[in-house]
Design a protein around this motif. Structure first.
Motif, PDB file in Angstrom:
ATOM      1  N   PRO C 168      32.390  45.430  35.469  1.00 19.98           N
ATOM      2  CA  PRO C 168      31.741  44.933  34.344  1.00 19.98           C
ATOM      3  C   PRO C 168      31.181  43.447  34.432  1.00 19.98           C
ATOM      4  O   PRO C 168      30.556  43.025  33.265  1.00 19.98           O
ATOM      5  N   VAL C 169      31.301  42.853  35.388  1.00 17.08           N
ATOM      6  CA  VAL C 169      30.949  41.422  35.249  1.00 17.08           C
ATOM      7  C   VAL C 169      29.848  41.382  36.276  1.00 17.08           C
ATOM      8  O   VAL C 169      29.435  40.074  36.428  1.00 17.08           O
ATOM      9  N   ARG C 199      29.488  40.126  48.643  1.00 17.59           N
ATOM     10  CA  ARG C 199      30.182  40.456  47.269  1.00 17.59           C
ATOM     11  C   ARG C 199      31.322  39.692  46.840  1.00 17.59           C
ATOM     12  O   ARG C 199      31.542  39.260  45.853  1.00 17.59           O
ATOM     13  N   MET C 203      32.310  37.304  43.766  1.00 22.54           N
ATOM     14  CA  MET C 203      33.154  37.639  42.897  1.00 22.54           C
ATOM     15  C   MET C 203      34.284  36.633  42.856  1.00 22.54           C
ATOM     16  O   MET C 203      34.999  36.603  41.758  1.00 22.54           O
ATOM     17  N   CYS C 207      35.268  37.630  39.459  1.00 21.23           N
ATOM     18  CA  CYS C 207      36.378  38.841  39.231  1.00 21.23           C
ATOM     19  C   CYS C 207      37.253  38.688  38.112  1.00 21.23           C
ATOM     20  O   CYS C 207      38.178  37.680  38.437  1.00 21.23           O
ATOM     21  N   ILE C 208      37.368  39.688  37.139  1.00 20.56           N
ATOM     22  CA  ILE C 208      38.562  39.491  36.256  1.00 20.56           C
ATOM     23  C   ILE C 208      39.693  40.522  36.713  1.00 20.56           C
ATOM     24  O   ILE C 208      40.532  40.976  35.812  1.00 20.56           O
ATOM     25  N   ASP C 209      39.751  40.918  37.611  1.00 21.14           N
ATOM     26  CA  ASP C 209      40.709  41.993  38.480  1.00 21.14           C
ATOM     27  C   ASP C 209      40.893  43.086  37.527  1.00 21.14           C
ATOM     28  O   ASP C 209      41.892  43.398  36.958  1.00 21.14           O
ATOM     29  N   CYS C 210      39.795  44.028  37.467  1.00 23.00           N
ATOM     30  CA  CYS C 210      40.073  45.246  36.654  1.00 23.00           C
ATOM     31  C   CYS C 210      40.365  46.396  37.489  1.00 23.00           C
ATOM     32  O   CYS C 210      40.781  47.415  37.232  1.00 23.00           O
ATOM     33  N   GLY C 211      40.038  46.302  38.836  1.00 24.74           N
ATOM     34  CA  GLY C 211      40.008  47.307  39.841  1.00 24.74           C
ATOM     35  C   GLY C 211      39.374  48.343  39.842  1.00 24.74           C
ATOM     36  O   GLY C 211      39.515  49.235  40.470  1.00 24.74           O
ATOM     37  N   LEU C 212      38.189  48.390  38.919  1.00 23.39           N
ATOM     38  CA  LEU C 212      37.494  49.592  38.875  1.00 23.39           C
ATOM     39  C   LEU C 212      36.365  49.787  40.021  1.00 23.39           C
ATOM     40  O   LEU C 212      36.389  51.037  40.303  1.00 23.39           O
ATOM     41  N   CYS C 213      36.250  48.700  40.611  1.00 21.47           N
ATOM     42  CA  CYS C 213      35.283  48.795  41.968  1.00 21.47           C
ATOM     43  C   CYS C 213      36.124  49.587  43.040  1.00 21.47           C
ATOM     44  O   CYS C 213      35.640  50.651  43.591  1.00 21.47           O
ATOM     45  N   TYR C 227      39.469  40.852  46.514  1.00 22.57           N
ATOM     46  CA  TYR C 227      38.786  40.099  45.654  1.00 22.57           C
ATOM     47  C   TYR C 227      39.911  39.389  44.954  1.00 22.57           C
ATOM     48  O   TYR C 227      39.811  38.312  44.210  1.00 22.57           O
TER      49      TYR C 227
HETATM   50  S1  SF4 Z   1      38.010  43.961  39.934  1.00 21.84           S
HETATM   51 FE1  SF4 Z   1      36.335  44.718  40.858  1.00 21.84          FE
HETATM   52  S2  SF4 Z   1      35.009  45.766  39.397  1.00 21.84           S
HETATM   53 FE2  SF4 Z   1      36.633  44.383  38.400  1.00 21.84          FE
HETATM   54  S3  SF4 Z   1      35.801  42.554  38.005  1.00 21.84           S
HETATM   55 FE3  SF4 Z   1      36.766  42.531  40.073  1.00 21.84          FE
HETATM   56  S4  SF4 Z   1      34.867  42.878  41.533  1.00 21.84           S
HETATM   57 FE4  SF4 Z   1      34.437  43.646  39.340  1.00 21.84          FE
END
Ligand code: SF4
Ligand code: SF4
Ligand code: SF4
Lengths: 527, 142, 268
Positions: C168-169, C199, C203, C207-213, C227
């Motif tokens: 998202p970011v 990367r 990050m 990185c806001i730590d959503c874990g979607l990656c 991250y």
């Molecule tokens: S956890 Fe992954 S997808 Fe979520 S903000 Fe961090 S780098 Fe991006």
């Protein structure tokens, strides 16, 4: 596939051959990597170095065209060392004695000499495969695109039967289909010899069902395959040709021949979403629609029938492909082409196809169903042959290696293999119009080993001419360890350098009618 | 406001990747009636939230300016645009003449591993039922 | 309160659409609901089917759609919205958040330190996990072993770009991962470790730590762990936490003007 994609993660051994999975089927490669992380042993039989070879327990580099030899050699070790699944062989198969006798000729020493893999490696691979509880065989076009492709597949099936790796989770013989709906096109009868669900056109009972549904007699003599159609066009026997959504001017072997054939017909209709190389030869071009513009179903490589859904309208005067076919049929004067939705057509397929008969759009939902799914309360079939085979017992086929298949011609010392790269797709009609994909691999190239390159005075990125008995092509050289001396590789997606111009289409696999895209004699010259 | 502002819309449409035989699940993002991107479908039995680069960029060719939007008639790359109905009539007439003069087996049909099951089925029905020939195939061998 | 009730309230306050989830054919899909569709809004935010809602909000604004948007947001989604707001990627004045707290189970799966947004409309607050076991596990490896571990992970990369695409970011028009001088094109795996370190460095402050990656990585590379560690380092050195609030400035954005994001760095 006899089994499902997800099951690969739980296999103990995966024998991968003729598939550059990371590039052609990346998401499946992910499942294989998952299995390896969980401790599975990956055995790769491939002449080229591919991404997954660095995760393989063993990488065995056979000489191109010698697959039957290594497969037979593995089986001979397994029988000699009594590592076969006796119980399975006794209760579920036939023809073991004949198979066993036919393997006499495949001693490790002789096999090693022909296929170029060390005898000790063949033995070790055989033991690993045979001793696994769940071993899965995964293959792709490297196995099938040969004049002896069907026999390669039969040999792999023998190996699975011999070790009882059929009819259980995480086992099986698993071809990876290249295009999204190859499986479905076959399932619904876009083949010259079968109706939907592989019901033979010359089977009176099966054809009878269709005849009573349609209220008309259908032809019972099998028709011509694509390559035969092309030949018949040249001979003047085919006068009207209607091509929907294919670009044989890039994807078919022997392009000169294809062009002559397409130019020879009296009337060529091409229905596509772009003015492809093939469409340029047409008398009438009909604007079709792409997958984002329509409802329908695709069937994936693990037999899962899945729904696609319309997101937007097609551009301008473009129509849904099924509507175009119906409009032509009606203008031709045919009844029974009145449909108001793709769903209605699917319901008709389900009615006429035993393996699809339990399916409906509602049931397919977003998760799909795997055929066979014979009734509305059937959950679909995750893996085939759990209790038996269509014919009762599994039949071993005697598959012999033919030394002719590995013969090079004078003046053509290289073995040329053609294939795909990960970031392009098929004829490139779609993928080359994607900015992101075109950026990754913008042009064709030929992979050549550093040794050969040095010998011929070729440097990386030099322009070179690749010549086969069939034609020639100028591309850039990519000097890489991925191929061995004596072997070269060209991807086929690029219309300005169509690799298939080099391939001959006269020698075909007698059953599958596939020509050899993985073994073509060639030479390289500086351009 | 919102209900009148027809273009003020964002939705996602569940579908399947058009590229390889893996058949990964994806969502097409549609903003204001135009496809703007792809998201991997979570909870899909094959791909559960993953795609490859081809899948991630599958929408890019859809709006290509090269898309065919009109029927064309011509020969040797020299085409003129015609109305859809006229093109359909031309095809049907040619098909009828060929069948009448040379028999059904002088026609052949090539379906597509990229089209849907429904479309492939209808192509086979057109060949076998309407025309009366089994000369139908597709590029499966590749 | 339920998501629907809150959505109704926002519509009454003049919001034009609410970005939430719709249950259809067994999956939950993101959808921008209008006032008349409010009854179709999914009552919960599905735990196993998470999507980058902040990224979607950014794309909706980017497309030129004019209107006020309500958005269903968990803790991570709100952090992403804040991060995007800080970078000038979205206009907070046009945004109302329907705050959803995650369950304990979800928070444990994510090892999330703040599994709730600043104001909770739906669900009840679980405090969060302060120490990531996954990060500790990797840290406990010897240096060589740790290097070998990451290199093997990176070598399995299939270059799907999913980690970047779903993030998202991540929004740069010119992505360093596509710079030919840094990462050679057309090869699988992409040059490693450079691809992944590029990367990770990017990050570290975002990185806001959503874990979607990590969830979208077909190779199963533990990107979130990587991250998490990167942002931990930034927190230790600069006491900076991406997405925590609108006022903090990214320490990595102030090192020199080269590191400043170009103004209006919108995707074409
Ligand atoms: S956890 Fe992954 S997808 Fe979520 S903000 Fe961090 S780098 Fe991006
Ligand atoms: S996303 Fe990639 S692996 Fe999945 S179906 Fe599409 S092309 Fe195949
Ligand atoms: S998601 Fe995983 S496989 Fe895809 S590019 Fe990122 S690290 Fe590589």
């Amino acid at each position: 596939m006899t089994n499902s994609i997800g099951e690969l993660s739980d296999a103990d051994v995966i024998l991968l051959t003729g598939s550059n999975t990371s590039e052609q089927h990346p998401v499946i490669a992910g499942k294989i990597l998952d299995a390896v992380r969980k401790g599975a042993k990956l055995l790769i039989f491939d002449p080229r170095i591919i991404h997954l070879t660095s995760f393989a327990h063993m990488h065995l580099r056979q000489k191109p065209g010698t697959d039957i030899v290594w497969i037979n050699a593995l089986m001979k070790v397994i029988i000699d060392e009594d590592l076969l699944d006796r119980e399975f062989v006794n209760s579920r198969t036939e023809g073991f004695e004949e198979l066993s006798r036919s393997l006499e000729n495949y001693s490790l020493e002789r096999a090693a000499e022909i296929c170029g893999i060390e005898a000790s490696d063949l033995r070790e691979a055989a033991r690993i495969f045979a001793m696994a509880d769940k071993a899965s065989i995964v293959y792709c076009m490297g196995i099938t695109q040969h004049v002896f492709g069907t026999r390669n597949v039969l040999a792999l099936a023998n190996l699975a039967l011999l070790t009882g790796n059929v009819g259980r989770l995480s086992t099986g013989v698993n071809p990876l289909r290249g295009q999204n709906n190859v499986q479905g096109a076959c399932d619904v009868g876009a083949l010259p010899n079968v109706l939907t669900g592989y019901q033979k056109v010359d089977d009176d009972v099966a054809r009878g069902n269709f005849e009573s549904a349609y209220g008309k007699k259908l032809p019972s003599k099998p028709g011509l395959t694509l390559i035969e159609i092309m030949n018949a066009c040249l001979e003047g026997k085919i006068k009207f040709l209607y091509i929907m959504g294919e670009n044989p001017m890039i994807t078919e072997p022997d392009l000169k021949h294809v062009e002559e054939a397409l130019s020879a017909v009296d009337f060529l209709v091409v229905q596509d979403i772009f003015l492809t190389e093939t469409a340029r030869l047409a008398h009438v071009v009909l604007p079709g629609s792409c997958w984002a513009e329509k409802d329908g179903t695709f069937t994936n490589t693990e037999r899962r029938v899945q729904r696609i859904r319309k997101a937007i309208d097609p551009p301008g005067d473009a129509r849904l492909d099924w509507q175009i076919i119906c409009d032509i049929a009606k203008a031709f004067g045919s009844d029974y082409f009145e449909y108001s939705s793709a769903e209605e057509i699917f319901d008709e397929i389900a009615k006429l196809t035993p393996s699809y008969s339990g399916m409906s759009y509602q049931r397919l939902s977003t998760q799909g169903l795997q055929w066979p799914c014979p009734s509305v309360d059937h959950p679909g079939t995750v893996y085939l042959h759990e209790t038996g085979f269509a014919r009762g017992k599994g039949l071993f086929s005697v598959v012999e290696y033919d030394p002719e298949s590995q013969k090079l011609e004078e003046h053509y010392p290289f073995v040329l293999m053609t294939g795909r790269v990960g970031f392009q797709y098929h004829s490139g009609t779609m993928s080359r119009r994607s900015r992101a994909l075109a950026r990754e691999v913008p042009e064709a190239y030929v992979e050549i080993s550093p040794q050969d390159a040095a010998r011929l005075g070729i440097s990386d990125r030099d322009k070179v001419k690749v010549v086969s008995p069939n034609g020639e092509l100028t591309v850039r050289a990519f000097v890489t360890e991925r191929v061995r001396p004596g072997e070269i590789f060209i991807p086929f997606h690029f219309s300005e350098a169509p690799a298939n111009i080099l391939i001959n289409s006269r020698e075909l696999d007698p059953q599958s009618k596939i020509t050899s895209m993985k073994f073509c004699p060639a030479r390289i010259e500086k351009a | 406001m919102s209900d009148k502002n027809l273009d003020f819309s964002y939705t996602t449409v569940p579908t399947i990747c058009p590229y390889c035989g893996t058949g990964c699940g994806m969502l097409l993002e549609v903003i204001g009636g135009k496809i703007s991107g792809v998201l991997p479908m979570k909870g899909h039995p094959v791909s559960d939230g993953c795609l490859c680069l081809k899948g991630w960029t599958a929408h890019e060719f859809v709006s290509s300016p090269d898309r065919l939007a009109r029927a064309l008639v011509g020969k040797d790359g020299d085409f003129k645009e015609v109305g859809y109905t006229e093109a359909v009539a031309l095809v049907a007439d040619a098909m009828r003449e060929t069948v009448e003069n040379h028999g059904p087996d002088s026609c052949a049909f090539v379906a597509s591993a990229r089209c849907t099951n429904e479309e492939n089925y209808l192509m086979s029905k057109l060949a076998r039922f309407a025309v009366g020939t089994n000369n139908i195939d597709h590029c499966a061998r590749l | 309160m339920s998501i629907r009730e809150k959505a109704r309230q926002l519509f009454a306050e003049g919001v034009d659409g609410v970005l939430a989830f719709k249950r259809t054919d067994g999956v939950c899909i993101p959808h921008l609901f209008t006032k008349t569709e409010v009854e179709e809004i999914c009552k919960d935010v599905p735990a196993d089917q998470r999507y980058p809602v902040a990224g979607i909000v950014r794309r909706i604004f980017l497309s030129g759609l004019a209107g006020k948007i309500g958005v269903v947001a968990r803790g991570c989604d709100e952090r992403a919205l804040i991060e995007l707001g800080k970078q000038g990627q979205i206009d907070f004045d046009l945004l109302s958040i329907i705050g959803v707290a995650c369950s304990e189970e979800q928070a444990r799966y994510c090892e999330c330190s703040k599994p709730y947004p600043s104001r909770i409309d739906v669900g009840s607050r679980f405090e969060g996990i302060s120490v990531s076991e996954k990060v500790r596990a990797v840290e406990s490896m010897e240096g060589d072993e740790r290097l070998a571990y990451w290199l093997a992970q990176f070598a399995s990369c299939l270059k799907c770009m999913g980690c970047r695409n779903i993030c998202p970011v991540c929004y740069c028009v010119e992505c360093s991962l596509e710079d030919e001088n840094l990462v050679r094109r057309g090869s699988v795996p992409p040059d490693w470790p450079v691809f992944h370190l590029l990367r990770a460095v990017d990050m570290a402050s975002r990185c806001i730590d959503c874990g979607l990656c990590e969830e979208s990585c077909p190779s199963g590379i533990p990107l979130r762990t990587l991250y998490k560690k990167a942002t931990e380092i930034v927190k230790e050195l600069f006491d900076y936490e991406p997405g925590a609030d609108m006022t903090q400035r990214s320490p990595l954005g102030t090192i020199g003007d080269q590191s400043e994001l170009p103004g209006g760095a919108f995707e074409a």
